[in-house]
Design a protein around this motif. Sequence first.
Motif, PDB file in Angstrom:
ATOM      1  N   THR A   1     -23.321   0.889 -22.668  1.00 17.46           N
ATOM      2  CA  THR A   1     -22.661  -0.345 -23.070  1.00 17.46           C
ATOM      3  C   THR A   1     -21.152  -0.137 -23.100  1.00 17.46           C
ATOM      4  O   THR A   1     -20.660   0.986 -23.140  1.00 17.46           O
ATOM      5  N   SER A   2     -20.408  -1.241 -23.101  1.00 17.45           N
ATOM      6  CA  SER A   2     -18.951  -1.147 -23.028  1.00 17.45           C
ATOM      7  C   SER A   2     -18.337  -2.404 -23.631  1.00 17.45           C
ATOM      8  O   SER A   2     -19.012  -3.187 -24.304  1.00 17.45           O
ATOM      9  N   THR A   3     -17.030  -2.596 -23.351  1.00 15.91           N
ATOM     10  CA  THR A   3     -16.338  -3.780 -23.867  1.00 15.91           C
ATOM     11  C   THR A   3     -16.847  -5.061 -23.227  1.00 15.91           C
ATOM     12  O   THR A   3     -16.647  -6.145 -23.764  1.00 15.91           O
ATOM     13  N   GLY A   4     -17.489  -4.926 -22.055  1.00 14.49           N
ATOM     14  CA  GLY A   4     -18.044  -6.098 -21.396  1.00 14.49           C
ATOM     15  C   GLY A   4     -16.982  -7.108 -21.015  1.00 14.49           C
ATOM     16  O   GLY A   4     -15.816  -6.775 -20.788  1.00 14.49           O
ATOM     17  N   SER A   5     -17.397  -8.355 -20.983  1.00 15.48           N
ATOM     18  CA  SER A   5     -16.507  -9.420 -20.521  1.00 15.48           C
ATOM     19  C   SER A   5     -15.680 -10.032 -21.644  1.00 15.48           C
ATOM     20  O   SER A   5     -14.936 -10.991 -21.413  1.00 15.48           O
ATOM     21  N   THR A   6     -15.767  -9.489 -22.859  1.00 18.64           N
ATOM     22  CA  THR A   6     -15.102 -10.107 -24.011  1.00 18.64           C
ATOM     23  C   THR A   6     -13.584 -10.061 -23.907  1.00 18.64           C
ATOM     24  O   THR A   6     -12.896 -11.028 -24.230  1.00 18.64           O
TER      25      THR A   6
ATOM     26  N   LYS B   1     -17.769   0.794  -9.047  1.00 20.66           N
ATOM     27  CA  LYS B   1     -16.827   0.337 -10.067  1.00 20.66           C
ATOM     28  C   LYS B   1     -16.231   1.485 -10.871  1.00 20.66           C
ATOM     29  O   LYS B   1     -15.325   1.269 -11.668  1.00 20.66           O
ATOM     30  N   GLY B   2     -16.738   2.710 -10.696  1.00 21.13           N
ATOM     31  CA  GLY B   2     -16.328   3.811 -11.555  1.00 21.13           C
ATOM     32  C   GLY B   2     -17.091   3.765 -12.862  1.00 21.13           C
ATOM     33  O   GLY B   2     -17.603   2.725 -13.284  1.00 21.13           O
ATOM     34  N   MET B   3     -17.187   4.893 -13.536  1.00 26.02           N
ATOM     35  CA  MET B   3     -17.891   4.955 -14.821  1.00 26.02           C
ATOM     36  C   MET B   3     -17.140   4.133 -15.866  1.00 26.02           C
ATOM     37  O   MET B   3     -15.915   4.013 -15.822  1.00 26.02           O
ATOM     38  N   ASN B   4     -17.901   3.580 -16.816  1.00 28.74           N
ATOM     39  CA  ASN B   4     -17.258   2.732 -17.821  1.00 28.74           C
ATOM     40  C   ASN B   4     -16.842   3.530 -19.059  1.00 28.74           C
ATOM     41  O   ASN B   4     -17.172   4.700 -19.209  1.00 28.74           O
ATOM     42  N   LEU B   5     -16.087   2.875 -19.916  1.00 25.44           N
ATOM     43  CA  LEU B   5     -15.688   3.459 -21.198  1.00 25.44           C
ATOM     44  C   LEU B   5     -16.776   3.099 -22.218  1.00 25.44           C
ATOM     45  O   LEU B   5     -16.650   2.162 -22.991  1.00 25.44           O
TER      46      LEU B   5
END
Length: 578
Positions: free
Chosen positions: A296-301, A272-276
Amino acid sequence: MKKRYLIFPLLIIVIVYSVYRIQHVPYDNEIDITQVPTFSTVPIEFSHDYKSGNALPFSGSAVIDIDNDARPEIFLGGGFLQRDGLFRYQEGQFVDISAESSLGKDVGDSTYGAASMDANQDGYIDLFIARESGLYLYFNQGGFFFKTKLAIEFSAGEVPVSIALGDINLDGYVDLFVSCFNSIDRMGWVFFNPPQLPATSKLLVNNGDNTFTDITEAAGLPLRHNAYTAMFVSLDDDALPDLVVAYQGRPAAIFANQGGGRFKEQAIATSKGMNLASGIGAGDYDNDGKIDLLLTSTGSTIPTIILHSIQSGEINTDWMLLKNNGNFEFADVSDQAMLADYELANGAVFADFNLDGRLDLAVNQNSIRFPLHWIARSPGRLLVQKDNATFANVVSPAQVSNRNFGVAPLIADFNNDGYPDLIWVNVGSAAQAFINNGGNRGYLKIDLGDLPRALGTRVSVDTTSAEHIAMQQFASAGLSSDQTHILTFGLGPQSVVTQVQVHFPSGKSLVIEEPKLNQTIELKPAPLESPKLIETAAPVIVAPEPAEEYEPVVAPAPQPAAEDNRDTEDELEDLLGK
């Protein structure tokens, strides 16, 4: 004209979707109720004062034992028009001791980040603080603090928000990575939108007297990138601490310590590539001796289509659990662990809340800068790891819900029963404190002292149940926060420890045979005879006598005599390489 008519329905769809995702639990992962830790709420009289037009949405926090009494205090950063807070847990409640500790700051100077370490190695733990006005080191003299502003230059419009502690060259002095952000007047309407004039985060090497030299460019680290937070942690087989950074507007990055003050970014191959990332958690979740990472990241929000409209490049919104396979090879196992699809999150910390020998997760959520979180908010996540290496959300049965604007969890054993307790640090609202109700499982604590030369120490515990549990001493986990530096090993109800191995950064090792359970083993070296001060700004501090300050702490079972579970202080100095 027709496009204009589509904007309103599209906005409604986005709002409905986001509110649904905020309230939705993405995984149905049942767990045995006996594995769920429960907590009791304890009030803490500190409500963060956030002024949206005057301050960034951060609040620094740290666990710190200010007086060497084996009772951890907590530091909570104050807002724009608010003092910082310092609290002690005693007689079942958190007591405000801020006034008697001489922790002061100027009105209108928000506190964004904090970390604790005995920087001058005099036997008392000091406090680093990042504020709107710059970087500070508060020297601790027996529970009283003396403020020193570090001579670190920040450009106009850039602000330090988080402090990562490490000893990058293993010289025994604490070095810093300071995550910097744009000041509030340069921020866009959406907090995660990359600003046009990014700040420069800084790698600061200690000169040996707690003054610092900026070696960011010489170290090979990126310039002109905002960063939320960072951690120093050894991710390979050497003792040198590597660097993990959660940037704003670019994927999280891992930098290998090459020695000689040089770092090299590692390419992390994931589907998926690295997250923000906005928060970093570190721990050996699978007990294989290697430190794994949760980003952690923005997730599914927030719908990805919306993010693409304000953020260029590849976007991975999932939380990422990076399993460390060695040699800087990581596998994204967040889907298998049932973590990937949770909502927007901030600080994350690993801890074994039920003392079963497997690390669990506490993750704070919600952003005060995200408009839809004024409509609906997530409760935060307490995620207990099951024996199949998946994580089950138990925030409701554990009774630790937090629907405020969270920054990071703070983890420490405040009542000294062996079970980790939890504090949610929030922006614009009160901190939420929860004391673990405990149980009948055994534990073993290792206290290496809050010293730069202890950072990177690896400790492993072998038990009769064939469990091998490993931990590493590091600092600054979460987001703008610092946790307890005492290592707690959960052992289950019937385990017997056969051996404890301690591997120091110096390359030497210490073995402790068959220690008793439910105790704290102290491996603290003596303080330095001549504390390392900033001579032009710090007060004269008289070093305490080492004999009284470093006797073993009983917690709570009787503690064996020092000669039964550790070498002499001189031998510890040799093991630590000093």
